[in-house]
Design a protein around this motif. Structure first.
Motif, PDB file in Angstrom:
ATOM      1  N   ALA A 195      45.354  31.566  37.551  1.00 36.13           N
ATOM      2  CA  ALA A 195      46.150  32.767  37.797  1.00 36.13           C
ATOM      3  C   ALA A 195      45.902  33.803  36.704  1.00 36.13           C
ATOM      4  CB  ALA A 195      47.634  32.416  37.879  1.00 36.13           C
ATOM      5  N   ALA A 196      45.803  33.332  35.465  1.00 37.21           N
ATOM      6  CA  ALA A 196      45.535  34.238  34.348  1.00 37.21           C
ATOM      7  C   ALA A 196      44.138  34.840  34.452  1.00 37.21           C
ATOM      8  CB  ALA A 196      45.691  33.489  33.027  1.00 37.21           C
ATOM      9  N   ALA A 197      43.159  34.026  34.865  1.00 40.71           N
ATOM     10  CA  ALA A 197      41.790  34.530  35.011  1.00 40.71           C
ATOM     11  C   ALA A 197      41.724  35.612  36.082  1.00 40.71           C
ATOM     12  CB  ALA A 197      40.846  33.374  35.353  1.00 40.71           C
ATOM     13  N   LEU A 198      42.456  35.419  37.174  1.00 39.88           N
ATOM     14  CA  LEU A 198      42.482  36.426  38.232  1.00 39.88           C
ATOM     15  C   LEU A 198      43.074  37.739  37.721  1.00 39.88           C
ATOM     16  CD1 LEU A 198      43.629  34.184  41.223  1.00 39.88           C
ATOM     17  CD2 LEU A 198      41.363  35.191  40.890  1.00 39.88           C
ATOM     18  N   MET A 199      44.163  37.631  36.956  1.00 39.86           N
ATOM     19  CA  MET A 199      44.770  38.836  36.394  1.00 39.86           C
ATOM     20  C   MET A 199      43.860  39.466  35.335  1.00 39.86           C
ATOM     21  SD  MET A 199      47.990  39.354  37.613  1.00 39.86           S
ATOM     22  CE  MET A 199      49.092  39.947  36.324  1.00 39.86           C
ATOM     23  N   ALA A 200      43.155  38.621  34.576  1.00 49.92           N
ATOM     24  CA  ALA A 200      42.327  39.110  33.474  1.00 49.92           C
ATOM     25  C   ALA A 200      41.127  39.898  33.956  1.00 49.92           C
ATOM     26  CB  ALA A 200      41.871  37.931  32.609  1.00 49.92           C
ATOM     27  N   ILE A 201      40.676  39.643  35.182  1.00 52.28           N
ATOM     28  CA  ILE A 201      39.559  40.408  35.738  1.00 52.28           C
ATOM     29  C   ILE A 201      39.887  41.902  35.732  1.00 52.28           C
ATOM     30  CG2 ILE A 201      38.367  40.917  37.911  1.00 52.28           C
ATOM     31  CD1 ILE A 201      38.346  37.927  38.469  1.00 52.28           C
ATOM     32  N   ASN A 202      41.160  42.225  35.954  1.00 56.97           N
ATOM     33  CA  ASN A 202      41.573  43.629  35.948  1.00 56.97           C
ATOM     34  C   ASN A 202      41.470  44.231  34.550  1.00 56.97           C
ATOM     35  OD1 ASN A 202      42.336  43.312  38.685  1.00 56.97           O
ATOM     36  ND2 ASN A 202      44.249  42.394  38.022  1.00 56.97           N
ATOM     37  N   ALA A 203      41.948  43.496  33.549  1.00 57.48           N
ATOM     38  CA  ALA A 203      41.859  43.980  32.172  1.00 57.48           C
ATOM     39  C   ALA A 203      40.401  44.132  31.751  1.00 57.48           C
ATOM     40  CB  ALA A 203      42.587  43.021  31.235  1.00 57.48           C
ATOM     41  N   LEU A 204      39.558  43.191  32.179  1.00 57.44           N
ATOM     42  CA  LEU A 204      38.138  43.262  31.849  1.00 57.44           C
ATOM     43  C   LEU A 204      37.517  44.540  32.389  1.00 57.44           C
ATOM     44  CD1 LEU A 204      35.596  41.724  30.753  1.00 57.44           C
ATOM     45  CD2 LEU A 204      35.253  40.935  33.099  1.00 57.44           C
ATOM     46  N   ALA A 205      37.857  44.901  33.635  1.00 54.49           N
ATOM     47  CA  ALA A 205      37.267  46.072  34.274  1.00 54.49           C
ATOM     48  C   ALA A 205      37.648  47.369  33.569  1.00 54.49           C
ATOM     49  CB  ALA A 205      37.699  46.140  35.740  1.00 54.49           C
ATOM     50  N   VAL A 206      38.715  47.329  32.789  1.00 54.28           N
ATOM     51  CA  VAL A 206      39.145  48.518  32.051  1.00 54.28           C
ATOM     52  C   VAL A 206      38.658  48.467  30.608  1.00 54.28           C
ATOM     53  CG1 VAL A 206      41.139  49.788  31.168  1.00 54.28           C
ATOM     54  CG2 VAL A 206      41.161  48.912  33.508  1.00 54.28           C
ATOM     55  N   ASP A 207      38.983  47.386  29.899  1.00 52.95           N
ATOM     56  CA  ASP A 207      38.783  47.351  28.453  1.00 52.95           C
ATOM     57  C   ASP A 207      37.327  47.210  28.030  1.00 52.95           C
ATOM     58  OD1 ASP A 207      41.551  47.563  27.916  1.00 52.95           O
ATOM     59  OD2 ASP A 207      41.804  45.450  28.386  1.00 52.95           O
ATOM     60  N   VAL A 208      36.514  46.523  28.822  1.00 53.45           N
ATOM     61  CA  VAL A 208      35.111  46.377  28.437  1.00 53.45           C
ATOM     62  C   VAL A 208      34.366  47.703  28.575  1.00 53.45           C
ATOM     63  CG1 VAL A 208      34.102  45.792  30.696  1.00 53.45           C
ATOM     64  CG2 VAL A 208      33.188  44.728  28.616  1.00 53.45           C
ATOM     65  N   MET A 209      34.950  48.656  29.326  1.00 50.32           N
ATOM     66  CA  MET A 209      34.318  49.956  29.536  1.00 50.32           C
ATOM     67  C   MET A 209      34.481  50.886  28.338  1.00 50.32           C
ATOM     68  SD  MET A 209      33.005  49.896  32.556  1.00 50.32           S
ATOM     69  CE  MET A 209      32.558  51.614  32.456  1.00 50.32           C
TER      70      MET A 209
END
Length: 421
Positions: free
Chosen positions: A31-45
């Motif tokens: 569940a955390a990994a699914l939510m973290a995909i969203n943070a990745l799409a923002v913060d890694v940019m």
């Protein structure tokens, strides 16, 4: 795929009868990994925004933030679709479709010939990612209730916050050895791994008796249930404005740390420290919420949040704030935020278990689109000082307190759930 839970009809929710088909730690991690995909799409940019702007001819620094805003708009708008679909067909099918869209859009962005096309693909990527937010929250609400749900959501939020700790550094590393296109390849690869994991291991958690028909009347009726539930509505609005401040910080973080304070390549390290404070506070919340309760912890944190942001605004009005003092105050505010986010979401979802998918989509749509719009305004107001950010944080924290007061009929710190022993 067999049903992932069993239910004791006499007792109801998981803490009183559900048995997960996978280990509890794996359920929380997924569940955390699914939510973290969203943070990745923002913060890694973030480390790549300047090069993206230069590469695609974007002269205005503030306009480069649209790479983030476009994603948030797609992510927020599409959540309204996934909720009713998941309440009809279950959680797994829409989740896997969303993950496929995310991967496809990220790979297509590598070949974007213009800034406009890149924004369109980022919007599409957000549409795919919307499934992860809706379904992850629905997974948790399907299986847990009360303070146990808040405890699990805190652990999910803690793992989720690891991404802002490492993602900017990863993005910076990619920019050192390659260029911005590789950031999208990295995102696609990570999402593909999570998609395979979810396809193989995540059970279907939706209760068959809660399935709702996918008709216009049923969809409108489901949204109506959410909007008529006073506590859910006003805690959602409180979360929306609070996340608006966070989105505003994310939008202008590079300009503040690099432009004002001259941190250069060290910007991701300081960004990671702030995110780490939120992760630590989320972990502490998971340890304390069972005994103290969601409302007492989160409302106390909200009052602290208002106080800290007021101090930050007063200092910003007085003149330039030294880096050490800005970081100290902002870190203290983010500690409070870690106690607000997961608890407010749990309080909003608690009465809506029978329409968990629709509820999650309504809450997510409001929080993401509303918060994204607020964050975009704060980011676009950046003027070379921290004043717009400080003012934005102070305003949203006061608004959040007002919404909670309305939702609770002016009676704060009332425990509504039984303690976990």
């Amino acid at each position: 795929m067999p049903w992932g839970c069993t239910m004791d009809q006499k007792t109801g929710p998981q803490e009183a009868g559900f048995q997960l088909a996978i280990p509890r730690w794996e359920f929380i991690a997924m569940a955390a990994a699914l939510m973290a995909i969203n943070a990745l799409a923002v913060d890694v940019m973030l480390p790549g925004l300047q090069e993206i702007g230069s590469s695609l001819g974007v002269e205005d620094e503030n306009h480069r933030q649209f790479v983030i805003t476009a994603y948030i708009l797609g992510f927020g708008a599409a959540q309204l679709l996934y909720g009713p679909i998941s309440d009809r067909y279950g959680r797994r099918p829409p989740l896997l479709v969303g993950l496929a869209i995310y991967v496809g859009a990220a790979l297509a962005a590598v070949f974007a010939p213009s800034f406009g096309m890149l924004l369109a693909l980022r919007f599409t990527q957000g549409v795919g990612a919307a499934a992860t937010r809706v379904i992850a929250v629905s997974f948790v609400r399907d299986v847990f209730g009360g303070r146990r749900m808040a405890e699990v959501m805190s652990l999910v939020f803690m793992v989720f916050m690891v991404i802002p700790v490492v993602a900017p550094a990863v993005g910076q590393l990619i920019m050192v050895f390659s260029e911005w296109h590789m950031i999208f390849i990295f995102m696609a690869a990570i999402c593909a791994v999570v998609a395979v994991w979810a396809a193989l291991r995540m059970p279907e958690t939706m209760h068959p008796e809660y399935r709702r028909p996918l008709t216009f009347d049923a969809i409108i009726g489901g949204f109506g249930i959410v909007l008529r539930t006073r506590v859910s509505l006003f805690y959602t609005l409180a979360t929306t404005v609070t996340f608006g401040g966070l989105f505003g910080f994310i939008n202008s973080a590079q300009q503040i740390y690099v432009g004002i304070y001259g941190l250069g390549v060290w910007f991701p390290a300081l960004f990671a420290c702030i995110a780490g404070m939120m992760a630590i506070s989320s972990f502490l919340n998971s340890r304390l919420v069972g005994r103290i309760g969601m409302r007492r912890l989160s409302l106390g944190a909200l009052i602290g949040y208002v106080a800290i942001n007021t101090i930050l605004l007063l200092l910003a009005l007085a003149g330039p704030i030294p880096l050490w003092l800005f970081v100290l105050l902002f870190a203290a505010a983010m500690v409070q935020f870690g106690w607000i986010g997961s608890n407010f979401n749990s309080i909003a979802m608690e009465p809506l278990g029978h329409v968990a998918g629709t509820a999650s989509s309504t809450l997510g749509f409001t929080q993401t689109l509303g918060g994204g719009a607020i964050g975009a305004v704060i980011g676009l107001l950046f003027d070379g000082t921290v004043l717009p950010l400080a003012m934005g944080f102070c305003i949203v924290s006061v608004l959040a307190l007002m919404f909670v007061l309305i939702g609770e009929n002016g009676k704060l710190f009332q425990a509504h759930e039984k303690p976990i022993h």
